[in-house]
Scaffold this active site. Sequence first.
Site, PDB file in Angstrom:
ATOM      1  N   GLU A   1      -0.679 -15.829  14.764  1.00 26.65           N
ATOM      2  CA  GLU A   1      -2.403 -15.189  13.525  1.00 26.65           C
ATOM      3  C   GLU A   1      -2.969 -16.966  13.143  1.00 26.65           C
ATOM      4  O   GLU A   1      -1.892 -17.504  13.126  1.00 26.65           O
ATOM      5  CB  GLU A   1      -1.469 -14.097  12.150  1.00 26.65           C
ATOM      6  CG  GLU A   1      -0.912 -12.779  13.155  1.00 26.65           C
ATOM      7  CD  GLU A   1      -1.330 -11.982  12.138  1.00 26.65           C
ATOM      8  OE1 GLU A   1      -1.013 -12.650  11.304  1.00 26.65           O
ATOM      9  OE2 GLU A   1      -1.072 -10.885  12.591  1.00 26.65           O
TER      10      GLU A   1
ATOM     11  N   HIS B   1      -9.285  -8.919   2.497  1.00 21.77           N
ATOM     12  CA  HIS B   1      -9.644  -9.265   3.577  1.00 21.77           C
ATOM     13  C   HIS B   1     -11.027  -8.756   4.415  1.00 21.77           C
ATOM     14  O   HIS B   1     -11.944  -8.004   3.580  1.00 21.77           O
ATOM     15  CB  HIS B   1      -8.563  -7.748   4.429  1.00 21.77           C
ATOM     16  CG  HIS B   1      -8.209  -8.293   5.974  1.00 21.77           C
ATOM     17  ND1 HIS B   1      -9.500  -8.288   6.776  1.00 21.77           N
ATOM     18  CD2 HIS B   1      -7.715  -8.225   6.358  1.00 21.77           C
ATOM     19  CE1 HIS B   1      -9.056  -8.747   7.960  1.00 21.77           C
ATOM     20  NE2 HIS B   1      -7.523  -8.842   8.187  1.00 21.77           N
TER      21      HIS B   1
ATOM     22  N   ARG C   1      -8.814 -16.294   5.447  1.00 22.17           N
ATOM     23  CA  ARG C   1      -9.440 -15.668   4.985  1.00 22.17           C
ATOM     24  C   ARG C   1     -11.012 -15.440   3.496  1.00 22.17           C
ATOM     25  O   ARG C   1     -11.341 -14.779   4.172  1.00 22.17           O
ATOM     26  CB  ARG C   1      -8.199 -14.674   4.643  1.00 22.17           C
ATOM     27  CG  ARG C   1      -7.514 -13.319   5.180  1.00 22.17           C
ATOM     28  CD  ARG C   1      -6.292 -12.944   5.600  1.00 22.17           C
ATOM     29  NE  ARG C   1      -5.697 -12.199   6.563  1.00 22.17           N
ATOM     30  CZ  ARG C   1      -5.023 -11.162   6.301  1.00 22.17           C
ATOM     31  NH1 ARG C   1      -3.861 -10.808   5.018  1.00 22.17           N
ATOM     32  NH2 ARG C   1      -4.078 -11.151   7.243  1.00 22.17           N
TER      33      ARG C   1
ATOM     34  N   HIS D   1      -7.053  -6.549  -0.647  1.00 29.40           N
ATOM     35  CA  HIS D   1      -6.999  -6.319   0.487  1.00 29.40           C
ATOM     36  C   HIS D   1      -5.168  -5.893  -0.167  1.00 29.40           C
ATOM     37  O   HIS D   1      -3.843  -5.303   0.316  1.00 29.40           O
ATOM     38  CB  HIS D   1      -6.563  -7.135   1.584  1.00 29.40           C
ATOM     39  CG  HIS D   1      -5.858  -6.569   2.654  1.00 29.40           C
ATOM     40  ND1 HIS D   1      -5.237  -5.317   3.729  1.00 29.40           N
ATOM     41  CD2 HIS D   1      -5.064  -7.698   3.603  1.00 29.40           C
ATOM     42  CE1 HIS D   1      -4.358  -5.524   4.168  1.00 29.40           C
ATOM     43  NE2 HIS D   1      -4.323  -7.107   4.647  1.00 29.40           N
TER      44      HIS D   1
ATOM     45  N   ARG E   1      -2.636 -15.317   0.017  1.00 30.03           N
ATOM     46  CA  ARG E   1      -0.712 -15.207   1.581  1.00 30.03           C
ATOM     47  C   ARG E   1      -1.271 -15.280   2.750  1.00 30.03           C
ATOM     48  O   ARG E   1      -2.130 -15.317   2.857  1.00 30.03           O
ATOM     49  CB  ARG E   1      -0.864 -13.700   0.868  1.00 30.03           C
ATOM     50  CG  ARG E   1       0.357 -13.294   1.722  1.00 30.03           C
ATOM     51  CD  ARG E   1       0.521 -11.408   2.284  1.00 30.03           C
ATOM     52  NE  ARG E   1      -0.501 -10.647   2.265  1.00 30.03           N
ATOM     53  CZ  ARG E   1      -1.269  -9.961   3.647  1.00 30.03           C
ATOM     54  NH1 ARG E   1       0.285  -9.628   3.867  1.00 30.03           N
ATOM     55  NH2 ARG E   1      -2.137  -9.325   4.190  1.00 30.03           N
TER      56      ARG E   1
HETATM   57  C1  LIG Z   1      -4.497  -1.654   6.146  1.00 31.69           C
HETATM   58  C2  LIG Z   1      -3.069  -3.042   5.826  1.00 31.69           C
HETATM   59  C3  LIG Z   1      -2.472  -3.665   7.069  1.00 31.69           C
HETATM   60  C4  LIG Z   1      -1.888  -4.525   7.079  1.00 31.69           C
HETATM   61  N1  LIG Z   1      -0.933  -5.386   7.698  1.00 31.69           N
HETATM   62  C5  LIG Z   1      -0.055  -5.967   7.069  1.00 31.69           C
HETATM   63  C6  LIG Z   1       0.980  -7.030   8.150  1.00 31.69           C
HETATM   64  O1  LIG Z   1       0.109  -7.054   9.167  1.00 31.69           O
HETATM   65  N2  LIG Z   1       1.607  -7.797   8.166  1.00 31.69           N
HETATM   66  C7  LIG Z   1       2.067  -7.630   6.779  1.00 31.69           C
HETATM   67  O2  LIG Z   1       2.914  -8.688   6.302  1.00 31.69           O
HETATM   68  N3  LIG Z   1       1.571  -7.015   5.809  1.00 31.69           N
HETATM   69  C8  LIG Z   1       0.628  -6.440   5.718  1.00 31.69           C
HETATM   70  N4  LIG Z   1      -0.029  -5.318   5.223  1.00 31.69           N
HETATM   71  C9  LIG Z   1       0.785  -4.908   3.841  1.00 31.69           C
HETATM   72  C10 LIG Z   1       2.002  -4.778   3.747  1.00 31.69           C
HETATM   73  O3  LIG Z   1       1.498  -3.709   4.521  1.00 31.69           O
HETATM   74  C11 LIG Z   1       2.161  -4.847   2.322  1.00 31.69           C
HETATM   75  O4  LIG Z   1       2.439  -5.542   1.298  1.00 31.69           O
HETATM   76  C12 LIG Z   1       3.975  -3.593   2.627  1.00 31.69           C
HETATM   77  O5  LIG Z   1       3.985  -2.809   3.274  1.00 31.69           O
HETATM   78  C13 LIG Z   1       4.015  -3.318   0.524  1.00 31.69           C
HETATM   79  O6  LIG Z   1       5.487  -2.237   1.078  1.00 31.69           O
HETATM   80  P1  LIG Z   1       6.274  -2.420  -0.215  1.00 31.69           P
HETATM   81  O7  LIG Z   1       7.187  -1.766   0.424  1.00 31.69           O
HETATM   82  O8  LIG Z   1       6.561  -2.913  -1.322  1.00 31.69           O
HETATM   83  O9  LIG Z   1       5.335  -1.403  -1.240  1.00 31.69           O
HETATM   84  P2  LIG Z   1       4.246   0.161   0.065  1.00 31.69           P
HETATM   85  O10 LIG Z   1       4.119   0.794   1.208  1.00 31.69           O
HETATM   86  O11 LIG Z   1       3.148   0.344  -0.428  1.00 31.69           O
HETATM   87  O12 LIG Z   1       5.001   0.936  -0.877  1.00 31.69           O
HETATM   88  C14 LIG Z   1       4.992   1.693  -2.665  1.00 31.69           C
HETATM   89  C15 LIG Z   1       5.775   2.717  -2.542  1.00 31.69           C
HETATM   90  O13 LIG Z   1       6.353   3.085  -4.312  1.00 31.69           O
HETATM   91  C16 LIG Z   1       5.280   4.515  -4.029  1.00 31.69           C
HETATM   92  N5  LIG Z   1       5.098   4.479  -5.682  1.00 31.69           N
HETATM   93  C17 LIG Z   1       3.918   3.610  -6.231  1.00 31.69           C
HETATM   94  N6  LIG Z   1       3.636   4.010  -7.876  1.00 31.69           N
HETATM   95  C18 LIG Z   1       4.648   4.989  -7.920  1.00 31.69           C
HETATM   96  C19 LIG Z   1       5.379   5.707  -8.880  1.00 31.69           C
HETATM   97  N7  LIG Z   1       4.954   5.292 -10.568  1.00 31.69           N
HETATM   98  N8  LIG Z   1       5.662   6.519  -8.836  1.00 31.69           N
HETATM   99  C20 LIG Z   1       6.616   6.872  -7.508  1.00 31.69           C
HETATM  100  N9  LIG Z   1       6.675   5.971  -6.698  1.00 31.69           N
HETATM  101  C21 LIG Z   1       5.553   5.220  -6.834  1.00 31.69           C
HETATM  102  C22 LIG Z   1       4.371   4.670  -3.506  1.00 31.69           C
HETATM  103  O14 LIG Z   1       4.263   5.870  -3.697  1.00 31.69           O
HETATM  104  C23 LIG Z   1       4.859   4.624  -1.665  1.00 31.69           C
HETATM  105  O15 LIG Z   1       6.123   5.151  -1.770  1.00 31.69           O
HETATM  106  C24 LIG Z   1      -1.206  -5.098   5.194  1.00 31.69           C
HETATM  107  C25 LIG Z   1      -1.608  -4.272   4.214  1.00 31.69           C
HETATM  108  C26 LIG Z   1      -2.744  -3.032   4.524  1.00 31.69           C
HETATM  109  C27 LIG Z   1      -3.034  -2.109   3.243  1.00 31.69           C
END
Ligand SMILES: Cc1cc2nc3c(=O)[nH]c(=O)nc-3n(C[C@H](O)[C@H](O)[C@H](O)COP(=O)(O)OP(=O)(O)OC[C@H]3O[C@@H](n4cnc5c(N)ncnc54)[C@H](O)[C@@H]3O)c2cc1C
Length: 519
Positions: A112, A228, A274, A335, A370
């Site tokens: 990438e 993005h 980006r 993003h 990032r």
């Molecule tokens: C479309 C898209 C494509 C992406 N592609 C990539 C990729 O290819 N590679 C890469 O490295 N990254 C990618 N990213 C970024 C990556 O997906 C995220 O940074 C990563 O998944 C974040 O994981 P997380 O567990 O920190 O948060 P999340 O997966 O967002 O989970 C957060 C959780 O917290 C919960 N929550 C939030 N607030 C509260 C609250 N007050 N009380 C209870 N629950 C709460 C939510 O409901 C959720 O369950 C992408 C992001 C998007 C949107």
Amino acid sequence: MTTSYDYVIVGSGIAGLYAALLAREHGSVLVLTKGSVDDCNTRWAQGGIAAPIGAGDSPQRHIDDTVAAGAGLVDPEAARVLAEEAADRIDDLVDLGVPFDTLHGEIALAREGAHSAPRVLHAGGDSTGAHIELTLSSVARQENVTVLEYTLATEIIVEGPAVVGVRALDERSGETTDYACRHLVLATGGAGQLYSVTTNPEVATGNGIALAYRAGAEIMDMEFFQFHPTALRLPGAQPFLISEAVRGEGGVLLDVAGERFMPAYDERAELAPRDVVARAILDRMRRTGADHVLLDVTGLDRARVIARFPQIYRTCLEHGLDITRQPIPVSPAAHYTMGGVRTNVWGETTLPGLYACGECACTAVHGANRLASNSLLETVVFAKRVVRRSIERPDTAAEPTPDAIDLSPATPAESPPLTRDALRALMWERVGIVRDGEGLAAARDALSAWQASLVPPTDRPSRELADLLVCGRLVTEAALMREESRGAHYRTDFPAPREEWRRHIVFRRPDGRPSGRTA
Ligand SMILES: Cc1cc2nc3c(=O)[nH]c(=O)nc-3n(C[C@H](O)[C@H](O)[C@H](O)COP(=O)(O)OP(=O)(O)OC[C@H]3O[C@@H](n4cnc5c(N)ncnc54)[C@H](O)[C@@H]3O)c2cc1C
């Protein structure tokens, strides 16, 4: 407090579920999540997860690429930890059952933008996040990890200097419950919903960042928001991400008149970083008066496009667009939240008992920008460290940062009614991809007026709005303070980086007063 746990983990994306699966070996665990278990950013991740495991690659090369992308603000220790622990965390994911794609019996690695080697693991082509989320949630279910869905964390409970629990609202019953715990882990994801155009789902409302800020933890790097360049722009369709890898495979950007424009903006053309591509697209949209440009893959091999991007192909087809025959209308979208709850490389915040990992945290591993696919990796590397630290040194916390600079207090003023749409439109227009001092000051005044007139929130929508407002203020104040352009933060009135700004902006709220400092 009604119930007590060793660990309460807020969030059920990759960071929260992976932390829960590790923590269950060391004590009782409760996961709170505000939607259904798989309602999170993770399930939308497409491209994959970076790890320097290929022949000819090395942790040092990965560190160098991460540092280079971060425009002078990457914490070198965080980058070292990320790259050196990547291979072990990938092994963990494989052991848990994540079905990474293989080629000739080996894990397949894609290349990438800004990675100097092929090092991006993917699953189901462009459905990496969905496979990870499904795998982790199934294992959590098999292992009887207690996950309370539709339960919104609303307040961090602090006694003396330490965090002792969390208050949460059960959306279905309307009841509020206090959960006591020895270790509270925020894994609440980012704040993409701050912006009217975003790839993030509706749950990405920056709750964890706002909760931590209110509790007195430090918040860092909020001005760095990654946009993005290419999200699907079709009437009635969510701004679905069209992965960078599409340009990597040879997709070209055309304006609505059919002219290829990227070579005129940057010699790397479609493969420029980006932020450069996002600004170029925005400029071309303004010049042509259109709300999109076109990403054209019609010149590529049809079978290859369908095999490599099945999710993108299917999603566009659902909207009547065959991307192998028609160019894809795209525009930039908010993003990724580079800033967040400041932690050390052990996921410790400045409040004893409170940890953060994943997108809601800020170790400064991404600096000002990032590197693609480092965020999924970050979640598992630092979630693992949170759990290790909670066992090995349960009573420590991150060093607080001195020299606080006060933020302007919220001041009442005439303002249009606060709605989620109004907030998101303001942020998009004034605090978006291209910023300037005048727009940022106007945004700061509007946000401050909204905050001064906010009525106490009662339900999930009003709490999410209040938390978005806190995040919006943090982003805007930091963007106004940072009089330069660096990484994802671009100001037309200060279009170049300035050496004196090679430092982080940190906010905290001592004594109930919002404040910040630069470090
Ligand atoms: C479309 C898209 C494509 C992406 N592609 C990539 C990729 O290819 N590679 C890469 O490295 N990254 C990618 N990213 C970024 C990556 O997906 C995220 O940074 C990563 O998944 C974040 O994981 P997380 O567990 O920190 O948060 P999340 O997966 O967002 O989970 C957060 C959780 O917290 C919960 N929550 C939030 N607030 C509260 C609250 N007050 N009380 C209870 N629950 C709460 C939510 O409901 C959720 O369950 C992408 C992001 C998007 C949107």
